[in-house]
Design an enzyme around this catalytic site. Sequence first.
Site, PDB file in Angstrom:
ATOM      1  N   GLU A 110       0.828  -1.211   0.000  1.00  0.00           N
ATOM      2  CA  GLU A 110       0.000   0.000   0.000  1.00  0.00           C
ATOM      3  C   GLU A 110       0.861   1.259   0.000  1.00  0.00           C
ATOM      4  O   GLU A 110       0.498   2.262  -0.625  1.00  0.00           O
ATOM      5  CB  GLU A 110      -0.954  -0.024   1.188  1.00  0.00           C
ATOM      6  CG  GLU A 110      -2.031  -1.087   1.035  1.00  0.00           C
ATOM      7  CD  GLU A 110      -2.928  -1.219   2.248  1.00  0.00           C
ATOM      8  OE1 GLU A 110      -4.134  -0.931   2.137  1.00  0.00           O
ATOM      9  OE2 GLU A 110      -2.414  -1.619   3.312  1.00  0.00           O
ATOM     10  N   GLU A 130      -4.102  -9.397   3.480  1.00  0.00           N
ATOM     11  CA  GLU A 130      -4.815  -9.125   4.730  1.00  0.00           C
ATOM     12  C   GLU A 130      -5.963 -10.092   5.018  1.00  0.00           C
ATOM     13  O   GLU A 130      -6.138 -10.520   6.169  1.00  0.00           O
ATOM     14  CB  GLU A 130      -5.330  -7.672   4.731  1.00  0.00           C
ATOM     15  CG  GLU A 130      -4.272  -6.624   4.997  1.00  0.00           C
ATOM     16  CD  GLU A 130      -3.520  -6.166   3.760  1.00  0.00           C
ATOM     17  OE1 GLU A 130      -2.830  -5.138   3.833  1.00  0.00           O
ATOM     18  OE2 GLU A 130      -3.638  -6.843   2.715  1.00  0.00           O
TER      19      GLU A 130
END
Length: 257
Positions: A110, A130
């Site tokens: 990210e 995740e």
Amino acid sequence: MPEYCKVERDGHLTIVTLNRPDVMNALHYPAHLELEQVWNAFDADPEQWVAIVTGAGPRAFSAGNDLKFQAAGGKKGFVASGFAGLTSRHNLNKPVIAAVNGVAMGGGFEVALACDIIIAAANAKFALPEPRVGLAALAGGVHRLPRTIGLKRAMGMMLTGRHVPAKEGYELGFVTALAAEGEAVNEAKKWAAQILECSPMSIRATKQAAMQGLAIADVATAYKVEYDAVARMRSSSDFIEGPKAFSEKRKPNWKSE
């Protein structure tokens, strides 16, 4: 002195190295606090025009969130500017290049996606894993990746958490350029050098117009928006210096003002 990162300045270039190699540069709340101040300083410094962010050691750019720190009861969460002080920093008009060596997982990926250019070494691997640990890529990953490579390809990564090697990342379109193993930073410096040949005022106007324009549905409307960085470019000395240097057949002397 920073504890969780290293900051180097070379002329108008800032190089930020995530420096927790013992945990593959995974980041925790204290690191986010520190990095927020680093990026604040870069943004505010008129002499710093371009940044590179990378990770210490050959194994990782960043393995993302330090889950062990969190599981041990350490303070969790991000700062206002997001993961690594960067993922929620939507008003940074100066360009940032990610030089990715090794793994860029979860929050690490990210951070790279929040940059304008991604240079990936041959050993780089990317993932948003995740969901495999009961989380979601909410530091911008679920929004930036679909906008970068298209919804279906992004969902193929996000819903499986699979690892994507550098070459496939280039083919998918989220990697700008490939580098040999161990050469990501050197390649990023070459790209930074090309950016530094341009007017910093023009670079900031370009980035702001492009990024803010993405939020507008049609090009005709985006074209008509009055962007602050464009106004500053047009009123700057660089706006005069560029054409003058071209007509005089010399390199321009950019002032960033």
